[in-house]
Design a protein around this motif. Structure first.
Motif, PDB file in Angstrom:
ATOM      1  N   CYS A   1      58.396  40.148  38.684  1.00  0.00           N
ATOM      2  CA  CYS A   1      56.969  39.843  38.592  1.00  0.00           C
ATOM      3  C   CYS A   1      56.798  38.546  37.810  1.00  0.00           C
ATOM      4  O   CYS A   1      57.223  38.435  36.660  1.00  0.00           O
ATOM      5  CB  CYS A   1      56.209  40.970  37.922  1.00  0.00           C
ATOM      6  SG  CYS A   1      54.435  40.642  37.926  1.00  0.00           S
TER       7      CYS A   1
ATOM      8  N   CYS B   1      53.812  37.165  37.144  1.00  0.00           N
ATOM      9  CA  CYS B   1      52.421  37.009  36.700  1.00  0.00           C
ATOM     10  C   CYS B   1      52.387  36.495  35.257  1.00  0.00           C
ATOM     11  O   CYS B   1      53.346  36.637  34.508  1.00  0.00           O
ATOM     12  CB  CYS B   1      51.643  38.316  36.860  1.00  0.00           C
ATOM     13  SG  CYS B   1      51.856  39.522  35.541  1.00  0.00           S
TER      14      CYS B   1
ATOM     15  N   CYS C   1      52.989  39.117  32.509  1.00  0.00           N
ATOM     16  CA  CYS C   1      54.401  39.430  32.237  1.00  0.00           C
ATOM     17  C   CYS C   1      55.046  38.312  31.433  1.00  0.00           C
ATOM     18  O   CYS C   1      55.879  38.564  30.565  1.00  0.00           O
ATOM     19  CB  CYS C   1      55.171  39.666  33.535  1.00  0.00           C
ATOM     20  SG  CYS C   1      54.857  41.296  34.244  1.00  0.00           S
TER      21      CYS C   1
HETATM   22 ZN   LIG Z   1      53.609  40.898  36.028  1.00  0.00          ZN
END
Ligand SMILES: [Zn+2]
Ligand SMILES: [Zn+2]
Length: 151
Positions: free
Chosen positions: A29, A31, A34
């Motif tokens: 991930c 994002c 994160c």
């Molecule tokens: Zn994430």
């Protein structure tokens, strides 16, 4: 990744065994949540059935309200603060493992890359990587895109 898996925190105070059961493939991930949460470029997660986890040692929890509205709690070692797994109130019974805590983490290859639109620019994905600009929105889409482990 099928079968029983073991892992733990950095200092060794927390150890766990994840029994074989329903789980999805590991994914990366990218994002920005994160990135902030891990202090790194991306995180590697695997969704699993929380009831399959046997964990020992002192845990504490961090809390965060996700932009989606889901309330997320992340559990890690109270001593060294290595984060082990997270739950959120939008996915009952499932939790997300931080794959880097697995004893055999080097053998895990992400089956998919999510939130690629906020991926750090220096990271080059493998040519055949499955990538999504954001993330799957329904359970069906999660299973279809990331895949059930062992199938
Ligand atoms: Zn994430
Ligand atoms: Zn620890």
């Amino acid at each position: 990744m099928k079968g029983e898996l073991t892992g733990g925190c950095l200092c060794g105070a927390v150890r766990y065994t994840l029994r074989d059961g329903f789980r999805l493939n590991p994914y990366a991930c990218h994002c920005t949540d994160c990135q902030s949460r891990t202090g790194s470029a991306f995180s590697e997660h695997m969704l699993f059935t929380l009831a399959d986890l046997d964990i020992s040692g002192d845990l504490d929890a961090g809390e965060y309200d996700q932009p989606s509205g889901a309330h997320s709690r992340i559990f890690g070692c109270a001593r060294c603060k290595a984060r082990i797994y997270a739950v959120n109130d939008s996915r009952d019974g499932l939790a997300s493992l931080r794959c880097g805590t697995l004893d055999d983490s080097a053998s895990f290859v992400p089956s998919a890359h999510l939130w690629v639109r906020s991926k750090q620019r220096w990271i080059r994905l493998p040519e055949d990587a499955k990538a999504m600009d954001e993330q799957p929105r329904s359970s069906e889409d999660w299973v279809a895109f990331v895949g059930i482990a062992g199938r």
